[in-house]
Design an enzyme around this catalytic site. Structure first.
Site, PDB file in Angstrom:
ATOM      1  N   TYR C  38      -8.371  22.439  22.260  1.00 21.50           N
ATOM      2  CA  TYR C  38      -9.545  23.276  22.065  1.00 21.50           C
ATOM      3  C   TYR C  38      -9.353  24.564  22.847  1.00 21.50           C
ATOM      4  CZ  TYR C  38     -14.282  24.339  20.831  1.00 21.50           C
ATOM      5  OH  TYR C  38     -15.386  24.925  20.268  1.00 21.50           O
ATOM      6  N   HIS C 195     -24.654  26.058  21.784  1.00 15.11           N
ATOM      7  CA  HIS C 195     -23.432  25.262  21.848  1.00 15.11           C
ATOM      8  C   HIS C 195     -23.603  24.021  22.718  1.00 15.11           C
ATOM      9  CE1 HIS C 195     -21.832  29.099  20.331  1.00 15.11           C
ATOM     10  NE2 HIS C 195     -20.971  28.338  19.721  1.00 15.11           N
ATOM     11  N   ARG C 225     -12.497  33.807  14.862  1.00 14.15           N
ATOM     12  CA  ARG C 225     -11.909  32.559  15.312  1.00 14.15           C
ATOM     13  C   ARG C 225     -12.075  31.550  14.187  1.00 14.15           C
ATOM     14  NH1 ARG C 225     -15.599  28.537  17.237  1.00 14.15           N
ATOM     15  NH2 ARG C 225     -13.865  27.450  18.189  1.00 14.15           N
ATOM     16  N   ASN C 227     -12.714  27.591  13.029  1.00 15.02           N
ATOM     17  CA  ASN C 227     -13.181  26.282  13.445  1.00 15.02           C
ATOM     18  C   ASN C 227     -12.957  25.351  12.258  1.00 15.02           C
ATOM     19  OD1 ASN C 227     -14.217  24.317  15.070  1.00 15.02           O
ATOM     20  ND2 ASN C 227     -16.328  25.063  15.000  1.00 15.02           N
ATOM     21  N   GLU C 267     -13.860  26.983   8.910  1.00 15.64           N
ATOM     22  CA  GLU C 267     -14.788  28.097   9.055  1.00 15.64           C
ATOM     23  C   GLU C 267     -14.038  29.286   9.633  1.00 15.64           C
ATOM     24  OE1 GLU C 267     -18.853  25.590  10.160  1.00 15.64           O
ATOM     25  OE2 GLU C 267     -17.833  26.742  11.701  1.00 15.64           O
ATOM     26  N   TYR C 318     -17.816  13.708  17.954  1.00 15.22           N
ATOM     27  CA  TYR C 318     -18.681  14.873  17.800  1.00 15.22           C
ATOM     28  C   TYR C 318     -18.625  15.431  16.384  1.00 15.22           C
ATOM     29  CZ  TYR C 318     -20.036  19.749  17.895  1.00 15.22           C
ATOM     30  OH  TYR C 318     -20.597  20.964  17.583  1.00 15.22           O
ATOM     31  N   LYS C 319     -17.446  15.435  15.804  1.00 16.19           N
ATOM     32  CA  LYS C 319     -17.296  15.986  14.466  1.00 16.19           C
ATOM     33  C   LYS C 319     -17.688  14.980  13.375  1.00 16.19           C
ATOM     34  CE  LYS C 319     -13.657  19.368  15.687  1.00 16.19           C
ATOM     35  NZ  LYS C 319     -14.143  20.655  15.144  1.00 16.19           N
TER      36      LYS C 319
END
Lengths: 173, 317, 339
Positions: C38, C195, C225, C227, C267, C318-319
């Site tokens: 990350y 966040h 960026r 994601n 994204e 989390y995802k």
């Protein structure tokens, strides 16, 4: 709103002990219902111009009214349930108080307001998870993601992925 | 920002707006300039080769006007060169390079009222505030302090345009601003803005503290860039290059003179873009970007304003 | 080659969405190395990868344009609250409208045209048959408020952040294809609060660094960026709002259908300073590619396998990948010669 972030979900407020603002010339103490002992003790120690108000069933209009004459150099101390704290804090910020002029005592109860992400209804008085949404009836998983605007925690349908897989009931702090 | 992001502009007018202040009108060589927000600044690059300067100047023209930008430059006696160059070398028709606008001094638009304190050439960012505040019908008052034998640009125009909302204090006429009187009894939700010398910023902040006005309602922008200090040597560990930083040169300027491109925006220790990792040597921190803990760790510095506390620094560049 | 918009396909119910060979080739594959790490991974948003790449222009209009705009209408008809703008964000919304119209008209003159005479503007969107005259800055002259108007004509979600009090606040946005979050709930939050639920980033100081960086972003120098997550079926609207409708699909994955049903969801987030308001716009453009299509690129298949294999458990949870992550790794392993 002197909250700081620790490990866990960063949006969950952390309430640190509240001190009198030594710079302020005016201090207003507002309690949601009965004045709790912590607020009373702050009030008693305060030597400056001070006022105290308790709002058993105050409307937002009454709350705003009490801020009309609030001076630039004043500090506001709030005690009550978490949704009350943030609702009044939000009114105070709108009225022009800076964040260091609004001091929140730790909530007097661990009851939460829940924001249902599916129907956007807020359910009050929540102490455990999952909890039934008062709007759509979904069993909601309670999270620690907190909105100061809504004064509520994020929640979502607990068994959406597998309807037979309902999480065990747990207390939320 | 690096040099590729700069825009070329032409100086289309120069006006002596006070004994020590010249105003420059800048128009793009091609295309259009971007609109900007009240309080924005650009970094102007001037000169060539060894004699190269980069100074940050507030944009003082109307933010909605993208045909031209205006900046004002005060001649600094103890200048490290930039303002002398602008005053003595730059002529109408010359080309300069400017960075895109950046804003580290925007009005707090949620305020109920705005009180502006300007000292000398510190009037410039407020000249861009005024048309926007008028357009938004925001309540504001401007307190403008200057010495008419040196500064005081646009005081007559502002007085005429703003009436009671503009108070001028000419120290050369013995007129002083009673800062405490201005700040006391302002209504809830008033925010205060200061642009001027450090002494003015300190005076307003101290008064606010004394009166019990919350620190969050005080905003300031220093227009002073890097101040001189002791000369020192700097070694760049990755390239092995060694440079000497003269007393009246900033570390950032010394790096740029050696063709080392460092990201930057404010050149005043505020924006954090130029942060460098330091592996050896004591640092004299002069910025307001790094936290106290970061300063104490001695591992990072802002080369735009900070210097070596000793004779030598080693940077991880 | 440039990918031209094609006929409308669906991102729900029968899921007729497909990627052409050209769309697969230009897919913005997000993993720069084999092991997942990350990081803030911000880079300048400037043309990179040449003509036809997803980064060729400020805004990427691709073959899914009409489909995504049709999907957006469905979402907004159902829940108008997916678009909101607090009153103080009016100028920021106009800033965004200008930025988008100017760049679309410059980059795609065959599809969009903008004529400006002072504040009198004329906007044509030939793909959606829109032709409007309006006064810049005057919302009463547009059929809808500025963000709602331009947001329905550009692919991707948008969040506008007000900069004040040393922070960024998400005070406006149009969010119809988010990766499991709710604009209605997150509205008004600071960058850090927004966040809040993201694991690991807070203790490592990543969010604070990103915020400081964004607060110093100058005009005209957008950054981006990438994601990513994994989505079951080609569903654009994986909002929290609809999680009660799509959540069960996560339990529908089997070793037999994993390649067909799991999509890599990327994204491309573009962050851009708005000149007049000093707000920061975040555009979140979503690209979907099935694993079946992804593995047609051998290098991607190998890297995808290694990245998924080294994903920390906190991120898997989390995802929302917990139920099928193992099947994804198993499926991909057949394309990795190291196995």
């Amino acid at each position: 709103m002197q909250t700081e972030q620790v490990n866990g979900v960063a949006s969950k407020p952390v309430y640190t002990p509240v001190e009198l603002n030594p710079k302020s010339r005016f201090h207003l103490f507002i309690a949601e219902q009965d004045v709790p002992v912590e607020l009373q003790s702050l009030y008693d120690r305060c030597q400056e111009d001070k006022a105290v108000a308790a709002y058993a069933s105050a409307s937002d209009a009454q709350l705003l009214e009490s801020l009309v004459t609030f001076p630039l150099t004043g500090t506001l101390y709030l005690a009550g349930t978490e949704p009350f704290l943030w609702r009044v804090a939000s009114h105070a910020r709108e009225a022009g108080l800076c964040s260091d002029q609004v001091r929140l005592l730790a909530p007097i109860s661990r009851e939460r307001h829940l924001f249902c992400c599916h129907c956007h209804t807020i359910t009050e008085g929540v102490t455990y998870s999952p909890y039934a949404c008062s709007g759509c009836g979904a069993m909601l998983e309670v999270t620690d993601h907190f909105s100061r605007l809504h004064g509520a925690y994020f929640s979502f349908q607990a068994n959406a992925e597998d309807s037979t897989d309902m999480p065990e009931k747990r207390e939320v702090n | 920002m690096s040099s590729i992001d700069q825009m070329s502009v032409k100086v289309t007018a120069i006006e002596q707006v006070a004994p020590m202040i010249k105003a420059f009108t800048l128009q793009p060589l091609e295309g259009q300039l971007t609109p900007f927000s009240a309080g924005a600044h650009v970094v102007v690059e001037m000169g060539e080769g060894e004699q190269r300067y980069r100074n940050a100047y507030s944009l003082m023209s109307n933010p909605n006007d993208n045909r031209q930008y205006q900046i004002a430059v005060r001649l600094q006696e103890a200048s490290r060169g930039g303002s002398i160059y602008m005053h003595e070398q730059v002529a109408v028709g010359d080309e300069l390079k400017i960075s895109p606008p950046a804003n580290l001094f925007a009005p707090a638009w949620k305020a109920n009222k705005h009180v502006l304190f300007a000292g000398g050439v510190g009037i410039t960012p407020f000249l861009s505030y005024v048309p926007v505040m008028q357009q938004r019908e925001a309540e504001f008052e401007l307190h403008y302090m200057y010495r008419s034998q040196q500064t005081g640009a646009y005081s007559a125009e502002l007085t005429e345009q703003l009436g009671d909302a503009c108070r001028c204090y000419d120290a050369d006429q013995g007129s002083r601003c009673d800062i405490a009187a201005v700040m006391a009894d302002q209504p809830l939700g008033t925010h205060f803005y200061i642009c001027g010398p450090e002494s003015l910023i300190e005076a307003v902040r101290a008064t606010a503290d004394e009166l019990g006005i919350p620190a969050g309602a005080i905003h300031w922008e220093e227009f002073a860039g890097a101040k001189p200090g002791q000369p020192f040597k700097v070694e760049l560990s990755r390239s092995g290059v060694e440079l000497a930083v003269a007393a009246d040169t900033s570390l950032l300027e010394a790096l740029e003179a050696a063709d080392i491109d460092i990201q930057h925006l404010c050149r005043a220790g505020v924006c954090g873009q130029c942060v460098c990792d330091v592996t050896e040597g004591e640092i004299e921190h002069r910025d307001s970007y790094l936290s106290d803990a970061e300063k104490q760790s001695g591992k990072q510095m802002m080369p735009c304003v900070s210097r070596a506390a000793g004779e030598r620094l080693v940077l991880d560049i | 080659m440039r990918v031209a918009p094609k006929e409308i396909q669906s991102f729900r119910d029968d899921f007729t969405y497909t990627n052409s060979a050209a769309a697969i080739e230009r897919f913005p594959f997000p993993f720069p190395e084999d092991e997942y790490r990350y990081s803030v991974n911000i880079e300048a948003h400037q043309p990179k990868g040449g003509e036809g790449s997803a980064f060729e222009h400020y805004i990427d209009v691709d073959e899914h344009y009409l489909s995504e705009m049709a999907e957006r209408e469905l979402v907004l008809d159902d829940m108008p609250s997916r678009c909101l703008a607090m009153p103080h964000m009016e100028l920021a919304c106009w800033d965004m409208l200008e930025r988008f119209m100017v760049s679309l008209a410059e980059d795609y003159p065959e599809h969009f045209a903008l004529t400006r005479d002072g504040d009198n503007w004329h906007w044509e969107n030939k793909l959606l048959h829109i032709d409007d005259h309006f006064t810049f800055g005057d919302s009463t002259t547009l059929p809808r408020p500025p963000l709602d108007y331009i947001g329905r004509q550009v692919q991707g979600d948008f969040a506008l952040m007000d900069q004040r009090e040393g922070n960024l606040f998400m005070d406006a946005g149009m969010v119809t294809c988010p990766a499991d979050w709710s604009l209605a709930f997150d509205a008004g939050m600071s960058f850090d609060e927004w966040h809040g639920p993201v694991p690991m980033v807070h203790s490592e100081g990543i969010i604070e660094r990103a915020r400081k960086y964004l607060m110093a972003l100058p005009v005209g120098q957008p950054v981006r960026r990438l994601n990513w997550t994994l989505t079951v079926n080609a569903r654009m609207d994986t909002s929290s709002e609809k999680y009660n409708e799509w959540g069960h699909e996560r339990a529908s994955i089997t070793p037999e259908n994993v390649g067909e049903k799991i999509y890599l969801r990327v994204e491309v987030q573009v962050l851009d300073r708005m000149p007049r308001s000093n707000a920061v716009t975040i555009s979140i453009r979503t690209y979907l590619l099935s694993l079946e299509d992804l593995v047609t690129n051998k290098a991607w298949a190998v890297r995808m396998h290694r990245t998924m294999k080294t994903l920390p458990q906190a991120l898997i949870d989390y995802k929302g990948l917990t139920r099928f992550h193992g099947m994804v790794v198993d499926y991909l392993s057949q394309f990795d010669p190291a196995n």
